[in-house]
Every structure is written in structure tokens, then in C-alpha cells.
Design a protein around this motif. Structure first.
Motif, PDB file in Angstrom:
ATOM      1  N   ALA A   1       1.106 -10.111  -0.259  1.00 27.58           N
ATOM      2  CA  ALA A   1       1.513  -9.777  -1.480  1.00 27.58           C
ATOM      3  C   ALA A   1       1.053  -8.456  -2.072  1.00 27.58           C
ATOM      4  O   ALA A   1      -0.113  -8.036  -1.978  1.00 27.58           O
ATOM      5  N   ALA A   2       1.973  -7.813  -2.604  1.00 27.49           N
ATOM      6  CA  ALA A   2       1.566  -6.492  -2.940  1.00 27.49           C
ATOM      7  C   ALA A   2       1.069  -6.632  -4.369  1.00 27.49           C
ATOM      8  O   ALA A   2       1.019  -7.455  -5.211  1.00 27.49           O
ATOM      9  N   VAL A   3      -0.261  -5.675  -4.536  1.00 32.38           N
ATOM     10  CA  VAL A   3      -0.995  -5.775  -5.679  1.00 32.38           C
ATOM     11  C   VAL A   3      -0.969  -4.704  -6.514  1.00 32.38           C
ATOM     12  O   VAL A   3      -1.012  -3.769  -6.099  1.00 32.38           O
ATOM     13  N   SER A   4      -0.420  -4.867  -7.647  1.00 29.92           N
ATOM     14  CA  SER A   4      -0.428  -3.850  -8.697  1.00 29.92           C
ATOM     15  C   SER A   4      -1.725  -3.187  -9.061  1.00 29.92           C
ATOM     16  O   SER A   4      -2.710  -3.937  -9.263  1.00 29.92           O
ATOM     17  N   ALA A   5      -1.671  -2.036  -9.365  1.00 29.25           N
ATOM     18  CA  ALA A   5      -2.762  -1.365  -9.780  1.00 29.25           C
ATOM     19  C   ALA A   5      -3.114  -2.015 -11.010  1.00 29.25           C
ATOM     20  O   ALA A   5      -2.497  -2.154 -12.201  1.00 29.25           O
ATOM     21  N   VAL A   6      -4.541  -2.099 -11.461  1.00 30.56           N
ATOM     22  CA  VAL A   6      -4.934  -2.556 -12.626  1.00 30.56           C
ATOM     23  C   VAL A   6      -6.222  -1.714 -13.221  1.00 30.56           C
ATOM     24  O   VAL A   6      -7.242  -1.570 -12.744  1.00 30.56           O
ATOM     25  N   LEU A   7      -5.427  -0.736 -14.123  1.00 29.13           N
ATOM     26  CA  LEU A   7      -6.200   0.546 -14.681  1.00 29.13           C
ATOM     27  C   LEU A   7      -7.322   0.088 -15.682  1.00 29.13           C
ATOM     28  O   LEU A   7      -7.065  -0.717 -16.500  1.00 29.13           O
ATOM     29  N   CYS A   8      -8.442   0.712 -15.722  1.00 38.16           N
ATOM     30  CA  CYS A   8      -9.518   0.614 -16.759  1.00 38.16           C
ATOM     31  C   CYS A   8     -10.100   1.888 -16.668  1.00 38.16           C
ATOM     32  O   CYS A   8     -10.392   2.603 -15.883  1.00 38.16           O
ATOM     33  N   PRO A   9     -10.312   2.505 -17.858  1.00 32.59           N
ATOM     34  CA  PRO A   9      -9.815   1.841 -19.464  1.00 32.59           C
ATOM     35  C   PRO A   9      -8.033   1.907 -19.229  1.00 32.59           C
ATOM     36  O   PRO A   9      -7.608   2.885 -18.564  1.00 32.59           O
ATOM     37  N   LYS A  10      -7.723   1.173 -20.045  1.00 30.70           N
ATOM     38  CA  LYS A  10      -6.270   1.316 -20.144  1.00 30.70           C
ATOM     39  C   LYS A  10      -5.794   2.146 -21.033  1.00 30.70           C
ATOM     40  O   LYS A  10      -6.439   2.701 -21.923  1.00 30.70           O
ATOM     41  N   ASP A  11      -4.499   2.609 -21.097  1.00 27.77           N
ATOM     42  CA  ASP A  11      -3.982   3.710 -21.703  1.00 27.77           C
ATOM     43  C   ASP A  11      -4.752   5.277 -21.856  1.00 27.77           C
ATOM     44  O   ASP A  11      -4.955   5.624 -22.804  1.00 27.77           O
ATOM     45  N   VAL A  12      -5.212   5.341 -20.871  1.00 25.09           N
ATOM     46  CA  VAL A  12      -6.062   6.935 -20.584  1.00 25.09           C
ATOM     47  C   VAL A  12      -5.329   7.268 -19.460  1.00 25.09           C
ATOM     48  O   VAL A  12      -4.879   6.920 -18.395  1.00 25.09           O
ATOM     49  N   ALA A  13      -5.380   8.731 -19.413  1.00 27.73           N
ATOM     50  CA  ALA A  13      -4.998   9.569 -18.356  1.00 27.73           C
ATOM     51  C   ALA A  13      -5.523   9.089 -16.955  1.00 27.73           C
ATOM     52  O   ALA A  13      -6.667   8.648 -16.997  1.00 27.73           O
ATOM     53  N   ALA A  14      -4.481   8.891 -15.746  1.00 26.21           N
ATOM     54  CA  ALA A  14      -5.040   8.414 -14.625  1.00 26.21           C
ATOM     55  C   ALA A  14      -6.082   8.921 -14.064  1.00 26.21           C
ATOM     56  O   ALA A  14      -7.079   8.097 -13.516  1.00 26.21           O
ATOM     57  N   GLU A  15      -6.535  10.020 -14.309  1.00 24.15           N
ATOM     58  CA  GLU A  15      -7.600  10.800 -13.656  1.00 24.15           C
ATOM     59  C   GLU A  15      -9.057  10.492 -14.348  1.00 24.15           C
ATOM     60  O   GLU A  15      -9.973  10.547 -13.774  1.00 24.15           O
ATOM     61  N   LYS A  16      -8.855   9.633 -15.459  1.00 21.18           N
ATOM     62  CA  LYS A  16     -10.100   9.342 -16.218  1.00 21.18           C
ATOM     63  C   LYS A  16     -10.295   7.682 -16.185  1.00 21.18           C
ATOM     64  O   LYS A  16     -11.085   7.127 -16.909  1.00 21.18           O
ATOM     65  N   SER A  17      -9.347   7.077 -15.378  1.00 24.04           N
ATOM     66  CA  SER A  17      -9.382   5.611 -15.070  1.00 24.04           C
ATOM     67  C   SER A  17      -9.606   5.311 -13.779  1.00 24.04           C
ATOM     68  O   SER A  17      -9.526   6.154 -12.828  1.00 24.04           O
ATOM     69  N   PHE A  18      -9.647   4.124 -13.227  1.00 24.82           N
ATOM     70  CA  PHE A  18      -9.883   3.605 -11.950  1.00 24.82           C
ATOM     71  C   PHE A  18      -9.050   2.275 -11.815  1.00 24.82           C
ATOM     72  O   PHE A  18      -8.845   1.520 -12.710  1.00 24.82           O
ATOM     73  N   ASP A  19      -8.757   1.972 -10.414  1.00 21.23           N
ATOM     74  CA  ASP A  19      -8.059   0.803 -10.312  1.00 21.23           C
ATOM     75  C   ASP A  19      -9.229  -0.241 -10.186  1.00 21.23           C
ATOM     76  O   ASP A  19      -9.823  -0.368  -8.967  1.00 21.23           O
TER      77      ASP A  19
END
Length: 87
Positions: free
Chosen positions: A9-27
Motif C-alpha cells: 500500500a502506498a503511504v501518504s505523507a503525514v506532515l508535522c507541523p500541519k499547515d506550514v511550509a514543507a521545508e519547515k515540516s517533516f513526514d
């Protein structure tokens, strides 16, 4: 007992923190397989916390507040089995 998605199964990214720029969050999926201590250290690098909501299939009591910087996880045999979500 909780279970992980099937290996195919493909696993979608779960970003934390939510709703911030991708470079400031992690999967948060990168935490799977780590111990709770190591996962907390990694998440803290991005300003996130890790909260176990089940241990070896037993649900834990937890406050139902919502936070964009908290990764909720299921633990199996002292390691993160899967990410439940960021809330």
C-alpha cells in the motif's frame, strides 16, 4: 490489535507541523520503527511532539484536544508501528 498497512500500500505523507511550509515540516512516517525516545528527539527538531495513543493494541486514555504539532502514534513492542495522525 493495531496493524500496519500492507507493504504494497502506498503511504501518504503525514506532515508535522500541519499547515506550514514543507521545508519547515517533516513526514511523520519517518518515525515508524523508532523507539518513542528517538521519535520524540526527531520530532522535536521540527517543533513537534509525539504522543502514543495505543500500546501493544491497548488504547490509552488521552485528551481530545487538537494540535497541529502533535504526532499520535501506535506502539508495538516498544517501537512505533504506525502513525495515527497529526492532531
Amino acid at each position: 490489535k493495531t496493524s500496519s498497512p500492507p507493504p504494497t500500500a502506498a503511504v501518504s505523507a503525514v506532515l508535522c507541523p500541519k499547515d506550514v511550509a514543507a521545508e519547515k515540516s517533516f513526514d511523520a512516517n519517518t518515525l515508524v520503527g523508532l523507539t518513542l525516545v528517538k521519535a520524540r528527539v526527531e520530532a522535536a527538531r521540527y517543533g513537534c511532539e509525539v504522543r502514543p495513543i495505543s500500546v501493544d493494541g491497548r488504547k490509552l486514555a488521552n485528551v481530545q484536544d487538537v494540535r497541529d504539532d502533535r504526532v499520535n502514534v501506535a506502539l508495538e513492542q516498544a517501537r512505533i508501528d504506525h502513525i495515527v495522525g497529526v492532531y
